[in-house]
Design a protein around this motif. Structure first.
Motif, PDB file in Angstrom:
ATOM      1  N   ALA A  12       0.797  -1.227   0.000  1.00 10.29           N
ATOM      2  CA  ALA A  12       0.000   0.000   0.000  1.00 10.29           C
ATOM      3  C   ALA A  12       0.830   1.278   0.000  1.00 10.29           C
ATOM      4  O   ALA A  12       0.290   2.373   0.183  1.00 10.29           O
ATOM      5  N   LEU A 106     -12.789 -13.485  -3.793  1.00  6.85           N
ATOM      6  CA  LEU A 106     -13.779 -12.407  -3.949  1.00  6.85           C
ATOM      7  C   LEU A 106     -13.296 -11.101  -3.334  1.00  6.85           C
ATOM      8  O   LEU A 106     -13.735 -10.023  -3.716  1.00  6.85           O
ATOM      9  N   LEU A 108     -10.269  -9.898  -3.395  1.00  4.09           N
ATOM     10  CA  LEU A 108      -9.153  -9.255  -4.093  1.00  4.09           C
ATOM     11  C   LEU A 108      -9.484  -7.787  -4.375  1.00  4.09           C
ATOM     12  O   LEU A 108     -10.562  -7.475  -4.888  1.00  4.09           O
ATOM     13  N   GLY A 109      -8.564  -6.905  -4.066  1.00  7.22           N
ATOM     14  CA  GLY A 109      -8.774  -5.489  -4.337  1.00  7.22           C
ATOM     15  C   GLY A 109      -9.605  -4.764  -3.303  1.00  7.22           C
ATOM     16  O   GLY A 109      -9.869  -3.572  -3.449  1.00  7.22           O
ATOM     17  N   THR A 110     -10.033  -5.468  -2.240  1.00  6.25           N
ATOM     18  CA  THR A 110     -10.852  -4.805  -1.208  1.00  6.25           C
ATOM     19  C   THR A 110     -10.034  -4.596   0.062  1.00  6.25           C
ATOM     20  O   THR A 110      -9.076  -5.325   0.320  1.00  6.25           O
ATOM     21  N   PRO A 111     -10.409  -3.620   0.883  1.00  5.23           N
ATOM     22  CA  PRO A 111      -9.690  -3.426   2.146  1.00  5.23           C
ATOM     23  C   PRO A 111      -9.871  -4.607   3.098  1.00  5.23           C
ATOM     24  O   PRO A 111      -8.984  -4.871   3.899  1.00  5.23           O
ATOM     25  N   ARG A 113      -9.664  -7.704   2.473  1.00  2.00           N
ATOM     26  CA  ARG A 113      -8.566  -8.641   2.226  1.00  2.00           C
ATOM     27  C   ARG A 113      -7.272  -8.127   2.852  1.00  2.00           C
ATOM     28  O   ARG A 113      -6.524  -8.874   3.470  1.00  2.00           O
ATOM     29  N   PHE A 385     -17.450   2.363   3.694  1.00  5.72           N
ATOM     30  CA  PHE A 385     -16.994   1.916   2.383  1.00  5.72           C
ATOM     31  C   PHE A 385     -15.748   2.686   1.920  1.00  5.72           C
ATOM     32  O   PHE A 385     -15.038   2.238   1.034  1.00  5.72           O
ATOM     33  N   LEU A 386     -15.525   3.859   2.486  1.00  3.86           N
ATOM     34  CA  LEU A 386     -14.429   4.712   2.011  1.00  3.86           C
ATOM     35  C   LEU A 386     -13.161   4.534   2.834  1.00  3.86           C
ATOM     36  O   LEU A 386     -12.137   5.139   2.516  1.00  3.86           O
ATOM     37  N   SER A 388     -10.551   2.780   2.931  1.00  7.23           N
ATOM     38  CA  SER A 388      -9.900   1.867   1.989  1.00  7.23           C
ATOM     39  C   SER A 388      -8.743   2.619   1.344  1.00  7.23           C
ATOM     40  O   SER A 388      -8.704   3.850   1.390  1.00  7.23           O
ATOM     41  N   PRO A 389      -7.785   1.905   0.753  1.00 10.20           N
ATOM     42  CA  PRO A 389      -6.611   2.606   0.200  1.00 10.20           C
ATOM     43  C   PRO A 389      -6.975   3.740  -0.773  1.00 10.20           C
ATOM     44  O   PRO A 389      -6.585   4.893  -0.555  1.00 10.20           O
ATOM     45  N   ASP A 390      -7.729   3.433  -1.822  1.00 14.89           N
ATOM     46  CA  ASP A 390      -8.057   4.502  -2.765  1.00 14.89           C
ATOM     47  C   ASP A 390      -9.031   5.505  -2.164  1.00 14.89           C
ATOM     48  O   ASP A 390      -8.982   6.696  -2.473  1.00 14.89           O
ATOM     49  N   GLY A 391      -9.914   5.033  -1.305  1.00 18.81           N
ATOM     50  CA  GLY A 391     -10.852   5.938  -0.643  1.00 18.81           C
ATOM     51  C   GLY A 391     -10.127   6.964   0.221  1.00 18.81           C
ATOM     52  O   GLY A 391     -10.456   8.153   0.202  1.00 18.81           O
TER      53      GLY A 391
ATOM     54  N   GLU C 397     -11.246   2.181  -9.717  1.00 20.14           N
ATOM     55  CA  GLU C 397     -10.819   2.758  -8.444  1.00 20.14           C
ATOM     56  C   GLU C 397     -11.998   3.022  -7.511  1.00 20.14           C
ATOM     57  O   GLU C 397     -11.866   2.962  -6.298  1.00 20.14           O
ATOM     58  N   THR C 400     -14.111  -1.072  -6.981  1.00 18.72           N
ATOM     59  CA  THR C 400     -13.489  -2.338  -6.593  1.00 18.72           C
ATOM     60  C   THR C 400     -13.419  -2.511  -5.078  1.00 18.72           C
ATOM     61  O   THR C 400     -13.662  -3.606  -4.555  1.00 18.72           O
ATOM     62  N   GLU C 401     -13.090  -1.443  -4.370  1.00 15.47           N
ATOM     63  CA  GLU C 401     -12.866  -1.611  -2.936  1.00 15.47           C
ATOM     64  C   GLU C 401     -14.139  -2.004  -2.186  1.00 15.47           C
ATOM     65  O   GLU C 401     -14.067  -2.606  -1.117  1.00 15.47           O
ATOM     66  N   THR C 402     -15.304  -1.676  -2.745  1.00 12.29           N
ATOM     67  CA  THR C 402     -16.564  -2.067  -2.102  1.00 12.29           C
ATOM     68  C   THR C 402     -17.200  -3.290  -2.750  1.00 12.29           C
ATOM     69  O   THR C 402     -17.722  -4.167  -2.049  1.00 12.29           O
ATOM     70  N   PHE C 405     -14.002  -7.326  -7.725  1.00 10.88           N
ATOM     71  CA  PHE C 405     -14.037  -7.480  -9.181  1.00 10.88           C
ATOM     72  C   PHE C 405     -15.234  -8.310  -9.627  1.00 10.88           C
ATOM     73  O   PHE C 405     -15.743  -8.154 -10.726  1.00 10.88           O
ATOM     74  N   TYR C 406     -15.672  -9.212  -8.760  1.00 10.85           N
ATOM     75  CA  TYR C 406     -16.598 -10.248  -9.197  1.00 10.85           C
ATOM     76  C   TYR C 406     -18.062  -9.838  -9.171  1.00 10.85           C
ATOM     77  O   TYR C 406     -18.932 -10.617  -9.514  1.00 10.85           O
ATOM     78  N   LEU C 439      -1.876  -2.204  -8.714  1.00 14.38           N
ATOM     79  CA  LEU C 439      -2.081  -2.936  -7.458  1.00 14.38           C
ATOM     80  C   LEU C 439      -0.907  -3.876  -7.186  1.00 14.38           C
ATOM     81  O   LEU C 439      -0.483  -4.035  -6.041  1.00 14.38           O
ATOM     82  N   GLU C 442       2.179  -1.900  -6.093  1.00 15.92           N
ATOM     83  CA  GLU C 442       1.960  -1.349  -4.747  1.00 15.92           C
ATOM     84  C   GLU C 442       1.738  -2.478  -3.729  1.00 15.92           C
ATOM     85  O   GLU C 442       1.334  -2.219  -2.603  1.00 15.92           O
ATOM     86  N   ARG C 444      -0.537  -4.670  -3.426  1.00 19.01           N
ATOM     87  CA  ARG C 444      -1.912  -4.809  -2.958  1.00 19.01           C
ATOM     88  C   ARG C 444      -2.558  -6.050  -3.567  1.00 19.01           C
ATOM     89  O   ARG C 444      -3.707  -6.384  -3.238  1.00 19.01           O
ATOM     90  N   LEU C 445      -1.839  -6.717  -4.464  1.00 21.52           N
ATOM     91  CA  LEU C 445      -2.355  -7.893  -5.168  1.00 21.52           C
ATOM     92  C   LEU C 445      -1.133  -8.642  -5.691  1.00 21.52           C
ATOM     93  O   LEU C 445      -0.159  -8.024  -6.132  1.00 21.52           O
TER      94      LEU C 445
END
Lengths: 470, 470, 470
Positions: A12, A106, A108-111, A113, A385-386, A388-391, C397, C400-402, C405-406, C439, C442, C444-445
């Motif tokens: 991050a 599921l 992946l890409g979420t805070p 995780r 919801f915010l 989070s890294p990008d949030g 951006e 995804t965090e909420t 991807f799926y 990601l 950084e 993150r993935l």
């Protein structure tokens, strides 16, 4: 072979030439204690200090971030062990844990995780990633850990470096557990005054709670004046118990006072069970103003979280009760809504208001301009919801240029997942370090200023924002 | 030892492989003259050409960006020398300057800090950063500079490379100072027609201004038709004085014409002091449409800045008057609001409309789609709170893909802080250079195209947007 | 010397250390077939398989992205050959092409430029960029290409690697061309059910279409019940013809059922030509709910595109008809609007809803929270103005965090420009590769997870989202 669980030391942080700078900035904040002035961890955890149960009950069932994602991909709530109001339907903890582990992708890409990886690796010492294959091994391993004394809640308070943690308590809570904690851990676990259930007249159970308020406060809540006085007295009890803040979740931020006669009339209709939805709504706005007025008096910091439509799916609400992750944001408005409060208390020395939002459109349009001129206003950390890294990055990008750093509240974690607290603070510090590092490499800020700001965002600003008002 | 003041040559340029490209692009725009077609500098500055006073009066007191930040952190407005309407309360300039210098860290991450560093170092030749310790030295040093002849306003016009600068002038201004300037500096300092005070019927002073309009224009403003004719004639006087544009600040962008009978009726009630708030609002929308119609006739470019709730705190307004930085944005709407104007004049050859916003949500949703199809519409540069590094970057990212570069207005600075003009143009050129460089290194644009676009954004597009209509 | 046309192999990939990773990820998706489940290409193209005409008719006249930009910069619609409803006014194709080529710079920074460069270079094999000088040479070169058999539509289907493509068909289409295609290219070109013209009672031509519906379905559409039954039967005809989805363009996302009596009453007033605008609007919302109910029955995926004010300029509409690029977005709302549908069908196994928006503010506020909890909801790919490099990056951006991807639909191209389809899919894959690469660098993935997700976003998720419901 199962996949290893290895959170990267640079996770991050930004890539490229900012990484080295971000690392240095992040390192400088690592040792700072955690201030958790906006927590939702159950007070009983600390009062009883009992061992945690099993991985499902600790990490899956009570975490909406986790259950809502699994539900969104077709796992029935019952298979996740969400407790039904009628007591029927239970799921075996190990089965719940398997549902979760087999769907690890599921997240992946979420805070979630990110937090969970941190908890698994750094708190619980696990070494392999969740999957259908590893679920049982992990389950047993976590159970073994949770049985050890150093995984008791109070031991973790120390290990996590938590200086102060707030819980969230109904205005009608008797604060008995907090009294015990004040003796055992003075000043370390403190209550927060949450009057939502008392100011929303149309919610079920309101009249019972109002009666309970009267009993606790010793006022006559069969009339509006006694109700108002009861709230004032309960706030004083919270202050005496160490509270620093109040917390308000309203659909709208509208805070418009009514005249006393109207307030009394609406209150009376509510007692008769005849309040209209419209009256209940303006009464809630009236009470938000009253709470601001009381904060200006008693110095409790006023935290406001508007803009969420609770229980979007009534069937989920009917079966499992409120707060099941089915709350969905709506457009928020602060400029007009808070005008009555700010024209009255915006420059009042004793008043401090922390504003949260799940509608990002208000960051640059309303919140930063408001916090950038009214001394009483601070912007709360990105919420729900915010968080989070990008949030968190967008928050800094959208508010700093108008409000600066010093009109933000510092990080607060807003979680009921106790084990995730270090991960959440660490992630916030990493994102802030990355934001500052970007400013440094773009020559928009000196590195020594970045160090100063990073420390303030991670610790000093929260200490200052939630300090007792004069 | 005091901290040195050394704005970095690469400041606000991107890091990484885009930096080298951005540097080249920025360098190619450095020598271009400044076009300031949307300025708010006081015309008297140039008409009298007197020396500036002291640092507080030049750099702190009149700059809302600066005073609102200091106020937000608890410095009382009186200690900042904000002039009270009743004439009481004054602060010593040196004390004001100390308040500012000792809180220099509050501006970290804000465009104010960037602009001021540029002014301090490149315009005033200072070498140490503001702080409690350096305040007095800096005060004296700046005072000495301001006494030198090359720091007179007209000398700075040359030094700054300003080709044309607009001022903002009430429709009822007699343009006497502009007449003097037209003789001394032909075509260099020009007026802008601002009729806001005449079209908002419920504002205090409206009827006096309306009478004044009649006197200046020689029409009978005791009736709506004479009022409308008076505005038309004043616009012609502005055109004759060199004006290129009008400027309109309305709460809403609604521009909906009324029928003549209704307009006359509302106007009459306003003359009797009996206009309702609702009627005043629809009349303002009616007049926005009328101004568009007149622009289609006389070729003045129509600039619209909607979406700001003025004087959010009535106590500040009552004590210090309007425009004290307590104006807060609200959600803006353009698609429906401007439909009557655009269906009538959107394709009219003589009509040009420049749209500004402080609500970023309309960039990609409404403004870029509108500017991307109506020939009369150009998107104005990021305004007010958004005239900042990240704000300008977001503007390009959110509008370019739909509207391209050539439906934007080119940079205009929108400032009353004369000394900040070179810093503002330079910062805009740096951010645009960085945006273009990013497109170049991502192979989304060739470098030779980037050079062409950079020059257009920095100079040619503003020249074209504000060119006299046929 | 004319400028060469050389789309860079790394175009639209990130710079810096993420590029290498992004390249690897993008490479891994290059060979995947294209799924075009939301297309608007004319079915006749494939049914007749005739050669394309000339460059203007293929690449300029029918492409709103192109014509709206040229119009915005002052080129009259007539000079671009937009067909007038009254049949007057035609432009010579070569002249139209010259208008376009000489203004190639207007498209700098837009996705149109990206797509067209890809089409020119990779589909048509051109080697010089458009300009006033090269217009004629390019015109002749393209004409020669289009005459070759391998540029026939069906040949291009193979060359482009299109596995399935949907067209968009009125509910009253007889599907005759699809019947022919089902025989020639089984399962490759399929219809999509679009009932908009039948559910908007106040649009001109509605009653004729309703009569036509009755004829086709064999129901009595002189009453509401027969109309509803007719729609149900037409849907079944579409299902039989291979349709996977319906498509709904409404101004608002409101989907609120009426009681039968009200629906019948409004329908009857519409048949008499007396429906009010307000009634037409609530009827449209009622029908959106009915369409959801039918989708839950027959398994057609429900695609919703709300929030666009059609035909913003009535003069353009009157002269050239609908869909001329003069449609402008307005603020969208989903949380309250879709509540009736989601509380009824949000957890229904047979129901799948794909939500699109041109208002980005709902991404993080409403769409991601909804898709992140309701199993029936998927987020559609960035649509229309947002189908662009930065638009697609922001989508990832912000959601995804909420939602992870799926809960997204996978890429669908939403275009009527057949030649642009490979460019659009390739661009989406590049942007997703860049997002994933960021990601990865950084931390993150993991890179292996990135490969898996990239393949899912490019192919598997669209296949799953538009799979026949049980």
């Amino acid at each position: 072979m199962p996949k290893a669980l290895q959170p990267h030391p640079d996770r991050a942080l930004p890539a490229g030439e900012a990484r080295e700078v971000a690392r240095r900035i992040h390192d400088s904040t690592r040792g700072l204690p955690l201030l958790c002035f906006h927590g939702h961890v159950d007070v009983a955890l600390f009062a009883t200090d009992e061992a945690f149960g099993n991985p499902a009950d600790l990490l899956v069932v009570p975490d909406h971030y986790v259950t809502r994602m699994l539900i969104s991909q077709g796992v029935p709530a019952d298979r996740l062990g969400l407790p039904r109001l009628d007591g029927t339907g239970t799921a075996e903890p190990r089965e719940i844990w398997r549902e979760f582990c087999s769907r690890w992708h599921l997240f992946l890409g979420t805070p979630s995780r990110y937090w969970l990886e941190h908890e698994f690796a750094e708190v619980l010492g696990l070494t392999v990633a969740p999957s259908a294959e590893t679920a049982d091994v992990l389950y047993d391993e976590i159970c073994a850990r949770l049985a050890e004394p150093e995984f008791r809640p109070r031991a973790l308070l120390d290990r996590f470096g938590i200086e102060v943690i707030s819980t969230t308590d109904a205005a009608t809570d008797d604060l008995a557990q907090h009294a015990k904690l004040a003796a055992d851990l003075p000043g370390r676990v403190i209550p927060t005054f949450r009057p939502d259930a008392l100011v929303h007249l149309a919610r079920s159970g309101w009249s019972d709670l109002t009666r309970r308020l009267g009993e606790l406060a010793g006022t006559d809540t069969s009339a509006y004046d006694g109700y108002l006085e009861g709230l004032r007295l309960r706030r004083q009890a919270f202050v005496a118990a160490g509270a620093r803040a109040t917390d308000h979740g309203h659909l709208s931020a509208a805070a418009v006072p009514l005249d006393d006669a109207t307030a009394r009339r609406i209150y009376d209709t509510a007692l008769r069970g005849e309040v209209t939805a419209a009256d209940a709504e303006i009464f809630a706005g009236h009470m938000l103003f009253q709470m601001a007025a009381m904060s200006a008096d008693d110095g409790l910091v006023m935290q406001l979280h508007p803009g969420v439509l609770r229980d979007h799916d009534p069937a989920i609400h009917a079966t499992y009760g409120p707060d099941q992750g089915h709350d969905i944001p709506v457009a928020a408005e602060f400029t007009r809504s808070l005008r009555p409060v700010l024209e009255r208390f915006g420059h009042a020395e004793g008043f401090r208001m922390v504003l949260f939002t799940v509608d990002e459109t208000v960051y640059s349009r309303e919140l930063a301009p408001l916090a950038g001129v009214y001394p009483s206003v601070r912007l709360g950390a990105p919420w729900w919801f915010l968080d989070s890294p990008d949030g968190m990055r967008r928050f800094r990008e959208l508010v700093t240029e108008t409000a600066g750093f010093y009109n933000t509240s510092g990080f607060v974690d807003d979680t009921r997942a106790f084990l995730s607290i270090p991960a959440r603070h660490d992630l916030a510090r990493r994102i802030d370090a990355g934001y500052l590092a970007k400013l440094v490499v773009e020559h928009r800020l000196d590195e020594d200023d970045a160090f100063r700001v990073a420390k303030d965002l991670a610790y000093n600003l929260a200490a200052d924002t939630y300090a007792r008002r004069p």
